[in-house]
Design a protein around this motif. Structure first.
Motif, PDB file in Angstrom:
ATOM      1  N   MET A  19       0.846  -1.164   0.000  1.00 19.50           N
ATOM      2  CA  MET A  19       0.000   0.000   0.000  1.00 19.50           C
ATOM      3  C   MET A  19       0.901   1.239   0.000  1.00 19.50           C
ATOM      4  SD  MET A  19      -3.108   0.663   2.635  1.00 19.50           S
ATOM      5  CE  MET A  19      -4.592   0.046   1.952  1.00 19.50           C
ATOM      6  N   THR A  20       0.596   2.145  -0.892  1.00 22.51           N
ATOM      7  CA  THR A  20       1.413   3.353  -0.977  1.00 22.51           C
ATOM      8  C   THR A  20       1.020   4.323   0.137  1.00 22.51           C
ATOM      9  OG1 THR A  20      -0.093   4.530  -2.426  1.00 22.51           O
ATOM     10  CG2 THR A  20       1.553   3.125  -3.484  1.00 22.51           C
ATOM     11  N   ARG A  21       1.837   5.326   0.290  1.00 21.92           N
ATOM     12  CA  ARG A  21       1.617   6.346   1.312  1.00 21.92           C
ATOM     13  C   ARG A  21       0.284   7.079   1.082  1.00 21.92           C
ATOM     14  NH1 ARG A  21       6.160  10.859   2.223  1.00 21.92           N
ATOM     15  NH2 ARG A  21       5.412  11.612   4.212  1.00 21.92           N
ATOM     16  N   LYS A  22      -0.018   7.367  -0.169  1.00 18.03           N
ATOM     17  CA  LYS A  22      -1.251   8.071  -0.522  1.00 18.03           C
ATOM     18  C   LYS A  22      -2.473   7.208  -0.192  1.00 18.03           C
ATOM     19  CE  LYS A  22      -3.366  10.502  -4.388  1.00 18.03           C
ATOM     20  NZ  LYS A  22      -3.246  10.890  -5.791  1.00 18.03           N
ATOM     21  N   GLN A  23      -2.387   5.917  -0.481  1.00 14.32           N
ATOM     22  CA  GLN A  23      -3.500   5.022  -0.196  1.00 14.32           C
ATOM     23  C   GLN A  23      -3.724   4.873   1.313  1.00 14.32           C
ATOM     24  OE1 GLN A  23      -2.076   1.611  -2.361  1.00 14.32           O
ATOM     25  NE2 GLN A  23      -3.432   2.028  -4.113  1.00 14.32           N
ATOM     26  N   LYS A  24      -2.637   4.842   2.086  1.00 11.59           N
ATOM     27  CA  LYS A  24      -2.753   4.759   3.540  1.00 11.59           C
ATOM     28  C   LYS A  24      -3.429   6.012   4.098  1.00 11.59           C
ATOM     29  CE  LYS A  24       1.250   1.832   4.442  1.00 11.59           C
ATOM     30  NZ  LYS A  24       2.567   1.742   5.068  1.00 11.59           N
ATOM     31  N   ARG A  25      -3.056   7.169   3.566  1.00 12.48           N
ATOM     32  CA  ARG A  25      -3.637   8.429   4.015  1.00 12.48           C
ATOM     33  C   ARG A  25      -5.143   8.471   3.689  1.00 12.48           C
ATOM     34  NH1 ARG A  25      -0.859  13.279   1.453  1.00 12.48           N
ATOM     35  NH2 ARG A  25       0.851  11.912   1.966  1.00 12.48           N
TER      36      ARG A  25
END
Length: 152
Positions: free
Chosen positions: A1-7
């Motif tokens: 999971m990318t940082r953007k998806q986690k946010r």
């Protein structure tokens, strides 16, 4: 999971929690909401028996009867219709016939309003805003006073 998806997942989770909390608060508050009704509105069956409502008007002259204990019966009128009210408890010191009053409670199956709260005016110029607005709409309130039915 990318940082953007986690946010985005974190923000989505927070929105869900806030929406759930707001839903629970609104559900809890809906039980304590009391809608204002004049005697004419109440008797026109805008309120179902058992529904909590706020009834406002004038205490009808000659209608106050004190019963056993702290039981008091009186009628609230808007000069068109009057509603019988029964209240168990101590009335406010300023409660009297011909004065503005707001009661909270429920209409019974017998069309008698069972009040659990009675609020009386607190000085000679006070009248609950909802009561004044309703009386003005009916042409029964002018210059800060109730217009007598015989004067019309």
């Amino acid at each position: 999971m990318t940082r953007k998806q986690k946010r985005l997942a974190g923000i989505g989770g927070m929105v869900t929690v806030v929406a759930l909390a707001m839903g629970l608060v609104l559900t809890a508050l809906s039980d304590s909401v009391a809608f204002f009704n004049s005697p004419t509105d109440l008797m026109a069956e805008t309120a179902t028996p058992g529904q909590r409502v706020r009834l406002g008007g004038i205490v009808e002259a000659g209608s106050v009867e004190r019963g056993a204990g702290e039981i008091v019966r009186f009628r609230v009128t808007d000069s068109v219709t009057s509603v019988p009210v029964v209240y168990a408890g101590l009335l406010p010191d300023l409660f009297r016939e011909g004065q503005g009053v707001v009661t909270e409670g429920a209409l019974g199956q017998d069309r008698v309003f069972a009040a659990d709260t009675v609020l009386a005016k607190h000085d000679e110029t006070y009248m609950p805003r909802e009561v004044v607005d309703d009386l003005k709409a009916r042409g029964l309130w002018q210059d800060g006073a109730l217009v007598e039915a015989s004067a019309q």
